[in-house]
Motif scaffolding. Sequence first.
Motif, mmCIF file in Angstrom:
data_model
loop_
_atom_site.group_PDB
_atom_site.id
_atom_site.type_symbol
_atom_site.label_atom_id
_atom_site.label_comp_id
_atom_site.label_asym_id
_atom_site.label_seq_id
_atom_site.Cartn_x
_atom_site.Cartn_y
_atom_site.Cartn_z
ATOM 1 N N GLU A 238 0.811 -1.226 0.000
ATOM 2 C CA GLU A 238 0.000 0.000 0.000
ATOM 3 C C GLU A 238 0.844 1.276 0.000
ATOM 4 N N TRP A 239 2.170 1.152 0.055
ATOM 5 C CA TRP A 239 3.041 2.323 -0.045
ATOM 6 C C TRP A 239 3.494 2.563 -1.495
ATOM 7 N N TYR A 240 2.778 2.019 -2.436
ATOM 8 C CA TYR A 240 3.148 2.174 -3.843
ATOM 9 C C TYR A 240 3.263 3.648 -4.225
ATOM 10 N N SER A 241 2.365 4.494 -3.724
ATOM 11 C CA SER A 241 2.359 5.908 -4.125
ATOM 12 C C SER A 241 3.635 6.617 -3.707
ATOM 13 N N ARG A 242 4.269 6.194 -2.645
ATOM 14 C CA ARG A 242 5.566 6.740 -2.241
ATOM 15 C C ARG A 242 6.685 6.087 -3.027
ATOM 16 N N ASN A 243 6.660 4.754 -3.059
ATOM 17 C CA ASN A 243 7.803 4.010 -3.591
ATOM 18 C C ASN A 243 7.971 4.148 -5.098
ATOM 19 N N MET A 244 6.890 4.435 -5.818
ATOM 20 C CA MET A 244 6.995 4.594 -7.268
ATOM 21 C C MET A 244 7.782 5.839 -7.656
ATOM 22 N N TYR A 245 8.018 6.735 -6.690
ATOM 23 C CA TYR A 245 8.787 7.952 -6.945
ATOM 24 C C TYR A 245 10.194 7.897 -6.346
ATOM 25 N N ILE A 246 10.641 6.745 -5.898
ATOM 26 C CA ILE A 246 11.974 6.629 -5.308
ATOM 27 C C ILE A 246 12.858 5.785 -6.221
ATOM 28 N N LYS A 247 13.826 6.413 -6.827
ATOM 29 C CA LYS A 247 14.730 5.687 -7.714
ATOM 30 C C LYS A 247 15.434 4.577 -6.947
ATOM 31 N N GLY A 248 15.485 3.399 -7.567
ATOM 32 C CA GLY A 248 16.097 2.249 -6.938
ATOM 33 C C GLY A 248 15.109 1.325 -6.257
ATOM 34 N N MET A 249 13.905 1.827 -5.986
ATOM 35 C CA MET A 249 12.890 0.957 -5.392
ATOM 36 C C MET A 249 12.271 0.075 -6.473
ATOM 37 N N PRO A 250 11.924 -1.167 -6.143
ATOM 38 C CA PRO A 250 11.288 -2.030 -7.147
ATOM 39 C C PRO A 250 10.028 -1.412 -7.753
ATOM 40 N N ALA A 251 9.257 -0.680 -6.955
ATOM 41 C CA ALA A 251 8.035 -0.070 -7.468
ATOM 42 C C ALA A 251 8.340 1.005 -8.510
ATOM 43 N N TYR A 252 9.464 1.685 -8.365
ATOM 44 C CA TYR A 252 9.876 2.706 -9.339
ATOM 45 C C TYR A 252 10.100 2.061 -10.706
ATOM 46 N N GLU A 253 10.876 0.979 -10.722
ATOM 47 C CA GLU A 253 11.164 0.298 -11.980
ATOM 48 C C GLU A 253 9.913 -0.370 -12.541
ATOM 49 N N HIS A 254 9.125 -0.975 -11.671
ATOM 50 C CA HIS A 254 7.885 -1.619 -12.119
ATOM 51 C C HIS A 254 6.963 -0.604 -12.764
ATOM 52 N N HIS A 255 6.882 0.570 -12.179
ATOM 53 C CA HIS A 255 5.972 1.581 -12.705
ATOM 54 C C HIS A 255 6.367 2.005 -14.113
ATOM 55 N N ILE A 256 7.643 2.269 -14.313
ATOM 56 C CA ILE A 256 8.108 2.685 -15.639
ATOM 57 C C ILE A 256 7.857 1.584 -16.665
ATOM 58 N N LYS A 257 8.157 0.356 -16.283
ATOM 59 C CA LYS A 257 7.984 -0.773 -17.195
ATOM 60 C C LYS A 257 6.518 -0.995 -17.548
ATOM 61 N N THR A 258 5.637 -0.789 -16.584
ATOM 62 C CA THR A 258 4.221 -1.125 -16.763
ATOM 63 C C THR A 258 3.403 0.041 -17.301
ATOM 64 N N TYR A 259 3.695 1.259 -16.794
ATOM 65 C CA TYR A 259 2.839 2.409 -17.118
ATOM 66 C C TYR A 259 3.566 3.531 -17.852
ATOM 67 N N GLY A 260 4.889 3.500 -17.832
ATOM 68 C CA GLY A 260 5.653 4.567 -18.462
ATOM 69 C C GLY A 260 6.276 5.489 -17.431
ATOM 70 N N PRO A 261 7.072 6.463 -17.879
ATOM 71 C CA PRO A 261 7.747 7.376 -16.952
ATOM 72 C C PRO A 261 6.749 8.126 -16.058
ATOM 73 N N GLN A 262 7.198 8.435 -14.852
ATOM 74 C CA GLN A 262 6.330 9.091 -13.877
ATOM 75 C C GLN A 262 5.895 10.484 -14.313
ATOM 76 N N LYS A 263 6.666 11.121 -15.201
ATOM 77 C CA LYS A 263 6.250 12.440 -15.686
ATOM 78 C C LYS A 263 5.068 12.341 -16.639
ATOM 79 N N ASP A 264 4.891 11.167 -17.242
ATOM 80 C CA ASP A 264 3.789 10.959 -18.187
ATOM 81 C C ASP A 264 2.606 10.234 -17.553
ATOM 82 N N PHE A 265 2.881 9.342 -16.621
ATOM 83 C CA PHE A 265 1.828 8.603 -15.927
ATOM 84 C C PHE A 265 2.191 8.594 -14.445
ATOM 85 N N GLY A 266 1.597 9.503 -13.717
ATOM 86 C CA GLY A 266 1.865 9.605 -12.292
ATOM 87 C C GLY A 266 0.811 8.892 -11.467
#
Length: 487
Positions: free
Chosen positions: A55-83
């Motif tokens: 449930e901390w995905y909203s924090r972790n998707m914005y932290i470089k090096g976290m698995p959620a950060y990489e997963h987000h880019i791979k699945t949804y695209g860069p955070q600047k385009d899909f936040g």
Amino acid sequence: MAKTVEEIRAVNAQGKYQPNWESLSRMPVPAWFKQAKFGIFTHWGLYTVPEYSNEWYSRNMYIKGMPAYEHHIKTYGPQKDFGYKDFIPLFTAKKFDPQAWVALFKRAGAKYYFPVAEHHDGFQMYKSDLSHWNAAEMGPKRDLLGELRQAALGVGLHFCTSNHRAEHWWFMGHGKQFDSDVKEPLQKGDFYWPAMPEPDNQDLYSTPYPTKEYLEDWLQRVCELIDNYRPEMLYFDWWIQHEAFKPYVKEMTAYYYNRAAEWGTPVGICYKYDALAWGDGIPDVERGGFEQQKPFYWQTDTAIANNSWCYTDSLDYKGTNELLISLLDAVSKNGNLLLNVGPRADGSIAPKDRQILEEIGDWLAVNGEGIYGSTCWKLFGEGPTNIKEGMFQDLSGMHYGPKDIRYTANNGSVYAYLLSPAGASEATLTAFREFDEHDQPAFHAPIKRVEQLGVGPVSWYIDKAGLKVELQPNADNRPIGLKIMVE
């Protein structure tokens, strides 16, 4: 309804409870809470859409090096385009049926229900006049909390709710450290506001210090929940213990207790660590408990899975027996169990969660008479296995055996629960051994009858080792309940 901080303070000025610890300590723990013993918690929100990690995905998707950060880019695209905000249209709750939810929770044997109203991510699961970023205006466009309240009350569950807004002060702050959709300027009313740098979140004096504007917004949001949904209990996560929150927590608590006095409703507040002064609420121990009975009433909250509070595609589920042991251990030590389940983003409850809840309900239907309305006995229990005191001391990995027993008392009888009978055909309760003036047992009175719950009267005798009880083994190594009736 008080909509401004001034109106909140005006209610308190005229109320029985004042915003100081001495006054607030006069609110007793609700009798219904002590009787209930078992409640259900649900973490459900935008963070369930990716079904990833926790449930901390909203924090972790914005932290470089976290698995959620990489997963987000791979699945949804860069955070600047899909936040994170772009999950809102995907959170449709198209299979959400509040009546079906609460029917399952009641089937599980729960007596109260705690849905999370707002998590650290800042998305309100209810209709609000303070922010447009809520489920009534966006996503499913339904007052999800209101529907759950109506459904819970309709089946006789006590309705409670949880607010985790405090941590939003810093929860989205990492998104400012690179090119993402978390951008300055951020102003009150913005979804990500204020997105401050994350501190040591156990530092009670950490900076940047929460501002008056943010703290007043927090106070207004909680008081809006109080007025519009009239919860019978509130729960807060840990960060309200920060020094900056102290005067606002006192004002909120006084407002809640004063409103409850107007309603004629017994209420309480569950809190972690020492966020409230002692005696002003109910201590909550996250994923843990106590080694011994306590003279104060308390609650443990834990999740149906070891690795997340929300639904993900990689949950490490606990076994039904472990959860039943958690309940018995808490009740024997003067506490309650609040068990969390994470519904899926579409509003459905996964089959495994449903199975576990139904199995708990089946067990409680047979063994609940020593749970509901009970008190702790002279001893919490006996046996070699016991939880280590404190938070984050879940039972996973602990190995209970036939000698591990937990005691309760109810309606003049003592109840002994064998936590892990392991197919044993006989139990020995050392607390009931023959009286010896040099080695006095905990119990010394004539016994009328011993029953195995769900079976009926069983054979028994007492010797120097203890009360020997003949058992009928059960399926799945479920805890066995014994009722010891005195003359």
